[in-house]
Every structure is written in C-alpha cells, then in structure tokens.
Design an enzyme around this catalytic site. Structure first.
Site: not given
Ligand code: ARE
Ligand code: CA
Length: 489
Positions: A127, A178, A187, A217, A221, A243
């Site tokens: 994404n 998105q 993005d 992943d 989005h 996911e």
């Molecule tokens: C990190 C830092 C942030 C910083 C960012 C950029 O923690 O503070 O702003 O870097 O510098 C993982 C970590 C994040 C990390 C990111 C990039 O969890 O903390 O950020 O990597 O290094 C949403 C999404 C869902 C996502 C979760 C985390 O919809 O897809 O957020 N999950 C996946 C993975 C994660 C990963 C990412 C995506 C990014 O499993 O491990 O992030 O690739 C509600 C909503 C959800 C939302 C949730 C949390 O439940 O319904 O949609 O999930 O709140 O916001």
């Molecule tokens: Ca997107």
C-alpha cells in the site's frame, strides 16, 4: 389437465427463447456461480520477526511434525533501518534483503519448509513505501519519501489533500482511508498501471522463490478493485489473505475483499478473548463475521498483542485455552501466532551489530511459560498442546460443532462423533460432562500430552461412558480427546 400441460409447454418455450436471447447478449443470463477464490487452508502460524534461517530450521524440527500447513513470514523486502520491529513495514525497495535475511536465505527457507510439507506465505507491504523524508535502506538503497530508484517517482503516489497533513484522520471517509497516508506512509497510487505492474513484479519474484501466497498488508487502504487488479496479474490460483481490520461504522469493510481471497476476521478474537477473561465461555454468535470459508482467524497477531488483544502470551494457560478453542472450532482458517516477549511495544527482536535479527529456536519448549524475558521467543508453535490440537482438528475434519454445555465456568463441546474439548477459564476446579457419541472408553488428553495417535504419552486420560465425556478440570485447564486418541493397552 391437457390445457395445463399446454400452458406449461408455452412457459418452457418462453424460457428457452429468453435463454437464447441471453446468449445473443440482448438480456441478462443467469451466470454460473462464481468459484470461490483460492484458500490456503489447513493451520497456519505467523512467525513474527523470525529470520529465514530460524524459520527454515523450525519447519523441519517443529512445524512439519506438528502438522502446520503454512507459515506466515514478516515482510521480506528491504526496509528502513532501525531497531524497531515496524521498520519491516516501511519498504525502501523490493530487494529480498532485510533484517530477517538475504534472498538466498529466503529461498533456502522455502526449500526447507517445502521438504517438511509446510508452505510459505509472505507478508506483502504494497500500500505504501516509507514515511521518511530521505534515507538509506537496510540493503543500501538511497531514497526520498516519494522517490525510490528503479521503482517509483512522485507521480506514482497519492498526494491526498483531504486532511491538513495528508494523513488518514477519519475512517468513515473511504477517500481518506484509501488515498491519504496511513500514519504518514507515502501512499502508492494503486490505481496506476505502472504501480500495479511494479507491485506484481515483486510478488511474482517471491512466487519464483517458491512462496505459496500472500498476506496483503493494509488492504483496507487500497480499493478492493486495485487489490483485485494486482492479484489478477499473478498466476491463477495464488491465495491471498487481506488484512482489513473490521471497524464498526467505517467506510471500508472486509466483505469487499472476499472475492479476491480470504480476509483476516478480527471479530473472532474480539468475541472469544473477552469471554475467557470474564471466565464465561459460550457458543459463538458469528455476528459481524464473514462466512467461514472467507475467514482467517487468530487469537492475536503482531498488532493486537501490542494493542487490544484480550488474551496474549502473557496469559499463559488462558492463551493456550484460546488457541485450543480456536483450533477446535469449525470456523475459518486458524492462524497461531508466535512472537517474542516485550515490555516496549516498539522493541524489535534482538539484533546483531549488523542489524540482522539474531533469531531463536524452540528446542526444549513444550508448553507456555509463566514469565518470559524481553526478547525471548514465545515458541507457541512448539507447545505440545498445539500439536495435539492440530491432530484433534484433523480427526474432527468436517464434523459439525454441536451446541456447547456449561457447568460453572467450565464449557465444552463435541465435533459430532469425532472429538470433544472442554475448558475451565474460571478460578476453581470444575467437573463437566459433555454429551458425545464417541464409544465408551478412556481417551488420551491431547492438551496434556500432545499428539496421541500412538497412545497417551503422558498417561492423561478422559473417560467416556454412557454418552458423556467426563472432564475433571483444574482452574485454567483445557482438555481435549478425539476418536483416534485411545491409549494402547
Ligand atoms: C510507525 C510508527 C508511527 C509512525 C510511522 C511512520 O509507529 O508512529 O507514524 O511509523 O513513521 C506497523 C506499525 C506502525 C508503524 C508502521 C510503519 O504498527 O506503528 O508506524 O508499521 O513502520 C490501521 C490499518 C492496518 C494497520 C494498523 C497498524 O488499517 O492495516 O493500522 N496494520 C498493518 C500491519 C502493521 C503495520 C502496517 C499495517 C503498516 O499489521 O503492523 O504498521 O504497514 C482501527 C481501524 C484499523 C486501524 C487501527 C489502528 O482499528 O479499524 O483500520 O489499523 O484502528 O489505527
Ligand atoms: Ca492507499
């Protein structure tokens, strides 16, 4: 009578004519039912932040023998540098060279796992790229936030103007979710042909290294049609699990993605976990859950163990209970989770001076531990109770889940004629009789002793008599028996 027949013949002729008209393309024809997208199936395990060499070894020593069908790896592509685990989720290039290992090590892992009967599913971060203004990636690639050599230039990104800083703020807005930036991550414009073919090129490269499928992943989005278009560029039959975290009132829901593959159904753990914590187990309601064939389910994953999971490795026997109940269930594709202990949610798995994760094996681990040191592997996949429940699940096969019965905090159910499980999440011992059509006799408890096709290794048994499986359960205890697990005489 004759008249009626004539009328029926007229109607039939009209239907045939309508059908012919349909063939000519002038009116809608009933279409053959769409076939279900490919499903990876069996029992999976997410091996979070585990180096490829560790996973390869574990496939032969533990995952294959325990009966796991597949392992989900952390993202394999080049990423930003840093000690935090989440650097893996900020791609810098699609070189398979990361803190978890080189491309050669990745390929060797796939070979070792295949030899052990275990398929490899890779976490595909497609994404977005990084959130950093500029930097140099783990494998030495220099980048800026919107320019990645050989891959993307600024025109390949959404530059959302819907929020002041371009980050997602409102999950009720589909456009924000998105096309704006997830926590500031650049993005990708997944509507663009160049972006789609570049992503598909990366995924095809991983398929060439032998992976069986992908976790997508942050699928929420990306528009479902964008994800579908990317998956369509892959060989037919490639399974993906998207996911899409279910959120009530949100604009984007998991159901939109089930025509592409399975989705991780977050609701499952949200229902089961609190019941365990409250010590009151009940039959599942399946409210707000996708149909079973569309669901991958889990007790926790790498995000929820740091977030809102009710039950994690910190809960010892309750965590084991949750996983056992999930494996006993007739819903979804279960995914066991195996990470490392942590106090700091950002802390990565222990790394060497070169920034590579050191890795760990699970030799000697057979059950949950009361305490773990920070950075220590939890090794869920090596618990004999998990291997025992995979055997139980195979014995249960497609037998339907019978309604559960309770006594005090204890709760149990049968998979009709094949297998019975009982669990006591309460704080005092309970006796529970679960109706069953298993024949009378003593059966091995596969939770206490592990797989039992060859007899009860540790001697723990449960008696079945007069159509009842009679469980004596300590506080926090789970026990499970199946048709193939009778002690040898
Ligand atoms: C990190 C830092 C942030 C910083 C960012 C950029 O923690 O503070 O702003 O870097 O510098 C993982 C970590 C994040 C990390 C990111 C990039 O969890 O903390 O950020 O990597 O290094 C949403 C999404 C869902 C996502 C979760 C985390 O919809 O897809 O957020 N999950 C996946 C993975 C994660 C990963 C990412 C995506 C990014 O499993 O491990 O992030 O690739 C509600 C909503 C959800 C939302 C949730 C949390 O439940 O319904 O949609 O999930 O709140 O916001
Ligand atoms: Ca997107």
């Amino acid at each position: 009578m004759r008249r009626l027949r004539a009328a029926a013949a007229f109607v039939a002729a009209a239907v045939v004519l309508a059908g012919l008209a349909g063939c000519a393309g002038t009116s809608a024809q009933p279409k053959a039912a769409a076939s279900h997208p490919p499903v990876i199936g069996g029992v999976g395990v997410e091996m979070f932040q585990r180096p490829w060499t560790s996973i390869g070894a574990e496939c032969g020593s533990t995952l294959g023998p325990a009966g796991f069908s597949w392992v989900l790896t952390s993202p394999p592509q080049e990423h930003i540098t840093g000690s935090q685990w989440w650097t893996s989720y900020q791609p810098v290039s699609y070189a398979v060279d990361s803190k978890l290992g080189t491309e050669e090590q990745f390929a060797d892992m796939v070979t070792a796992c295949k030899a052990a009967g275990v398929r490899v599913v890779a976490d595909a971060v497609i994404n977005h790229m990084t959130a950093q203004g500029a930097g140099t990636g783990f494998a030495g690639t220099a980048f800026t936030k919107y320019a990645y050599p050989g891959l993307y230039t600024p025109k390949d990104f959404h530059h959302c103007a819907l929020t002041p800083d371009g980050s997602i703020q409102d999950y009720t807005s589909r456009a924000q979710v998105q096309t704006c930036e997830l926590v500031g991550l650049a993005d990708l414009d997944t509507g663009s042909a160049h972006v789609r073919t570049t992503i598909a090129g990366y995924l095809k490269h991983l398929l060439g290294l032998g992976v069986a499928g992908f976790r997508i992943d942050a699928a929420k989005h990306m528009a479902a049609k964008d994800v579908a278009a990317i998956v369509k560029l892959l060989p037919a039959g490639t399974p993906v699990i998207s996911e899409v975290i279910r959120g009530s009132g949100e604009a984007v829901q998991p159901e939109e993605y089930t025509r592409i593959g399975q989705v991780f159904e977050f609701q499952y753990a949200r229902e089961l976990g609190p019941q365990l914590k409250a010590g009151v187990l009940m039959d599942p309601t399946r409210i707000d859950e996708v149909p079973s064939k569309d669901a991958a389910v889990f007790v926790d994953n790498h995000d929820t163990e740091r977030g809102d999971a009710s039950v994690t490795y910190r809960d010892g026997s309750l965590y084991l209970m949750a996983n056992a109940l999930m494996l006993a269930d007739d819903y979804g594709t279960p995914v066991i989770y195996s990470g490392y202990a942590f106090s700091d949610p950002d802390a990565g798995a222990p790394q060497g001076p070169d920034g590579r994760v050191i890795g760990w094996d699970c030799a000697g681990t057979t059950a949950p531990k009361a305490t773990y040191a920070d950075g220590e592997g939890v090794c869920t996949e090596a618990w004999k109770s998990i291997a025992g429940m995979i055997e139980w699940r195979t014995a249960a096969a497609s037998a339907p889940r019978e309604p559960g019965v309770s006594q005090g905090a204890a709760y149990g159910f049968e998979r009709k004629g094949k297998a019975v499980i009982a669990a006591n999440p309460g704080s005092k011992p309970e006796t529970l009789s679960v109706p069953t059509s298993l024949k009378d006799g003593a059966y091995c408890d596969v939770i206490a002793d592990g797989p039992s096709m060859k007899g009860c290794a540790g001697g723990a048994t449960v008696l079945v008599s007069d159509g009842m499986a009679r469980f004596e359960l300590d506080a926090g205890q789970t026990a499970a028996i199946h048709i193939g697990a009778e002690p040898h005489n």
